[in-house]
Write a protein that holds these residues in place. Structure first.
Motif, PDB file in Angstrom:
ATOM      1  N   GLU A  59       0.817  -1.205   0.000  1.00  0.00           N
ATOM      2  CA  GLU A  59       0.000   0.000   0.000  1.00  0.00           C
ATOM      3  C   GLU A  59       0.855   1.261   0.000  1.00  0.00           C
ATOM      4  N   GLY A  60       0.342   2.307  -0.648  1.00  0.00           N
ATOM      5  CA  GLY A  60       1.011   3.598  -0.681  1.00  0.00           C
ATOM      6  C   GLY A  60       1.803   3.798  -1.956  1.00  0.00           C
ATOM      7  N   ALA A  61       1.711   5.005  -2.524  1.00  0.00           N
ATOM      8  CA  ALA A  61       2.335   5.281  -3.813  1.00  0.00           C
ATOM      9  C   ALA A  61       3.841   5.056  -3.794  1.00  0.00           C
ATOM     10  N   ALA A  62       4.528   5.501  -2.737  1.00  0.00           N
ATOM     11  CA  ALA A  62       5.981   5.389  -2.696  1.00  0.00           C
ATOM     12  C   ALA A  62       6.414   3.923  -2.700  1.00  0.00           C
ATOM     13  N   LYS A  63       5.794   3.102  -1.856  1.00  0.00           N
ATOM     14  CA  LYS A  63       6.166   1.688  -1.780  1.00  0.00           C
ATOM     15  C   LYS A  63       5.824   0.951  -3.072  1.00  0.00           C
ATOM     16  N   VAL A  64       4.630   1.214  -3.585  1.00  0.00           N
ATOM     17  CA  VAL A  64       4.210   0.546  -4.818  1.00  0.00           C
ATOM     18  C   VAL A  64       5.095   0.966  -5.982  1.00  0.00           C
ATOM     19  N   GLY A  65       5.389   2.258  -6.088  1.00  0.00           N
ATOM     20  CA  GLY A  65       6.234   2.748  -7.172  1.00  0.00           C
ATOM     21  C   GLY A  65       7.610   2.115  -7.151  1.00  0.00           C
ATOM     22  N   ARG A  66       8.220   2.060  -5.964  1.00  0.00           N
ATOM     23  CA  ARG A  66       9.560   1.460  -5.860  1.00  0.00           C
ATOM     24  C   ARG A  66       9.521  -0.020  -6.209  1.00  0.00           C
ATOM     25  N   LEU A  67       8.497  -0.716  -5.757  1.00  0.00           N
ATOM     26  CA  LEU A  67       8.411  -2.143  -6.064  1.00  0.00           C
ATOM     27  C   LEU A  67       8.272  -2.359  -7.564  1.00  0.00           C
ATOM     28  N   LEU A  68       7.428  -1.559  -8.207  1.00  0.00           N
ATOM     29  CA  LEU A  68       7.209  -1.732  -9.643  1.00  0.00           C
ATOM     30  C   LEU A  68       8.460  -1.411 -10.448  1.00  0.00           C
ATOM     31  N   VAL A  69       9.200  -0.403 -10.041  1.00  0.00           N
ATOM     32  CA  VAL A  69      10.399  -0.010 -10.787  1.00  0.00           C
ATOM     33  C   VAL A  69      11.583  -0.919 -10.466  1.00  0.00           C
ATOM     34  N   CYS A  70      11.748  -1.240  -9.191  1.00  0.00           N
ATOM     35  CA  CYS A  70      12.927  -2.010  -8.784  1.00  0.00           C
ATOM     36  C   CYS A  70      12.690  -3.517  -8.776  1.00  0.00           C
ATOM     37  N   GLY A  71      11.460  -3.917  -8.544  1.00  0.00           N
ATOM     38  CA  GLY A  71      11.215  -5.342  -8.380  1.00  0.00           C
ATOM     39  C   GLY A  71      10.430  -6.003  -9.482  1.00  0.00           C
ATOM     40  N   LEU A  72       9.913  -5.219 -10.436  1.00  0.00           N
ATOM     41  CA  LEU A  72       9.067  -5.810 -11.462  1.00  0.00           C
ATOM     42  C   LEU A  72       9.811  -6.822 -12.320  1.00  0.00           C
ATOM     43  N   ARG A  73      11.059  -6.556 -12.594  1.00  0.00           N
ATOM     44  CA  ARG A  73      11.826  -7.492 -13.428  1.00  0.00           C
ATOM     45  C   ARG A  73      11.994  -8.839 -12.736  1.00  0.00           C
ATOM     46  N   ARG A  74      12.142  -8.804 -11.419  1.00  0.00           N
ATOM     47  CA  ARG A  74      12.244 -10.067 -10.687  1.00  0.00           C
ATOM     48  C   ARG A  74      10.899 -10.782 -10.659  1.00  0.00           C
ATOM     49  N   VAL A  75       9.835 -10.018 -10.442  1.00  0.00           N
ATOM     50  CA  VAL A  75       8.498 -10.601 -10.373  1.00  0.00           C
ATOM     51  C   VAL A  75       8.107 -11.239 -11.697  1.00  0.00           C
ATOM     52  N   LEU A  76       8.414 -10.554 -12.813  1.00  0.00           N
ATOM     53  CA  LEU A  76       7.957 -11.002 -14.114  1.00  0.00           C
ATOM     54  C   LEU A  76       8.970 -11.856 -14.872  1.00  0.00           C
ATOM     55  N   ARG A  77      10.114 -12.106 -14.262  1.00  0.00           N
ATOM     56  CA  ARG A  77      11.087 -12.965 -14.943  1.00  0.00           C
ATOM     57  C   ARG A  77      10.465 -14.341 -15.150  1.00  0.00           C
ATOM     58  N   PRO A  78      10.461 -14.860 -16.381  1.00  0.00           N
ATOM     59  CA  PRO A  78       9.876 -16.177 -16.626  1.00  0.00           C
ATOM     60  C   PRO A  78      10.514 -17.227 -15.734  1.00  0.00           C
ATOM     61  N   ALA A  79       9.713 -18.176 -15.269  1.00  0.00           N
ATOM     62  CA  ALA A  79      10.230 -19.235 -14.421  1.00  0.00           C
ATOM     63  C   ALA A  79      11.372 -19.956 -15.122  1.00  0.00           C
ATOM     64  N   GLY A  80      12.464 -20.142 -14.387  1.00  0.00           N
ATOM     65  CA  GLY A  80      13.612 -20.835 -14.939  1.00  0.00           C
ATOM     66  C   GLY A  80      14.606 -19.949 -15.658  1.00  0.00           C
ATOM     67  N   ALA A  81      14.280 -18.656 -15.830  1.00  0.00           N
ATOM     68  CA  ALA A  81      15.201 -17.751 -16.515  1.00  0.00           C
ATOM     69  C   ALA A  81      16.417 -17.491 -15.649  1.00  0.00           C
TER      70      ALA A  81
END
Length: 320
Positions: A222-244
């Protein structure tokens, strides 16, 4: 025209004419395309076994069978979802602009509505779906669920009140939501935190269904700052295809806008395969994103972007 015998539609024609309705009921009750298709197939098998000369109203019979099967499946699924690792989100339903012609129909399959309906009891959800999405009479619903009409009215009133308290207050404009989704997708893929923060409401909430994938937030953020940082910094980890491999983390694929659950959504693909669907809710007054749902569970993405028509990907087969 449907095939007829002695002036009456054949059993197959009767079933086919109701198939979309049956899938629509099952999907809204279960929030799962895969489970809804299973229920429709099981309904056909039961329909194939009955003495059709004894069925005065095939449509009512088929809806009753489908609803009862879906209710049983939902009761079983509830326990599994409570033990799900991380956040369980509904399976995206590929739709299209035509669904928007019936705004109420589109609203009843929206991600926001399905998430809210997850908080209802199984019986409340069935009553709510039949009454609000398909406008069944209380008498007909009572016959389907095996309760008195008075009890059904009470269930409907309780479910409606519960949903009203938790659903978005205003229906969103499709073009506004599409425009905001496009900007949101570009900011996420480009790692542009400033552009992303300009789009996020201060109270924005992010939920991710990663099917227990390591490193994926298991509770809402929750919260713009936390969500923004997660999307920018963590999105690549979240969306990395399994096994990549880790070295491939910077390549999260490409994005496009697709129609999902009655409105625009972002589809992320890599190597031609879907790896995530992102659905956002938008504050109509401020054009700001208030809710974000990311479905990155690969088991839920098979039909998105594949041109498949949910509910009709299986051939009916006779019981043997």
């Amino acid at each position: 025209m449907p095939a007829v015998t002695d002036g009456q539609p054949t059993p197959v024609a009767s079933f086919e004419s109701s198939r979309d309705l049956l899938f629509g009921v099952a999907y809204r009750v279960l929030g799962s395309v895969t489970d809804a298709e299973d229920i429709v197939q099981e309904t056909w098998l039961r329909w194939d076994r009955v003495d059709h000369s004894r069925i005065a109203d095939p449509r009512s019979f088929l809806v009753q069978v489908t609803t009862r099967l879906a209710l049983d499946r939902l009761r079983w699924a509830k326990a599994r979802r409570e033990a799900y690792v991380g956040q369980w989100l509904p399976e995206p339903l590929p739709t299209g602009p035509a669904l928007e012609e019936g705004a109420e129909t589109a609203d009843s399959v929206s991600m926001a509505m399905l998430v809210v309906m997850e908080t209802l009891s199984p019986l409340e959800r069935v009553v709510f779906v039949l009454r609000e999405a398909f406008e069944f009479s209380f008498a007909d619903i009572a016959a389907v669920v095996g309760r008195s009409e008075t009890a059904v009215r009470q269930l409907a009133r309780r479910a409606r009140s519960h949903v009203r308290e938790r659903r978005p207050r205003f229906r969103q404009d499709r073009e506004v939501r599409r425009r905001v989704t496009e900007r949101f997708l570009a900011a996420c893929l480009g790692g542009d935190l400033r552009a992303l923060l300009d789009l996020l409401a201060p109270e924005v909430t992010l939920s991710i269904d990663g099917n227990g994938r390591r490193g994926v937030a298991r509770n809402p953020v929750e919260g713009a700052a936390k969500v923004g940082r997660l999307l920018v910094c963590g999105l690549r980890r979240v969306l990395r295809p399994a096994g990549a491999a880790a070295a491939e983390a910077d390549d999260i694929g490409s994005g496009s806008i697709v129609d999902v659950n009655g409105g625009p959504a972002a589809l992320i693909t890599a190597g031609g395969e879907p790896i995530a669907v992102i659905v956002v809710d938008v504050d109509r007054a401020a054009d700001r994103v208030t809710r974000i749902w990311i479905i990155a569970n690969q088991d839920k993405l098979g039909g998105v972007g594949a041109g498949r028509r949910p509910g009709r990907n299986r051939h009916i087969r006779a019981a043997g």
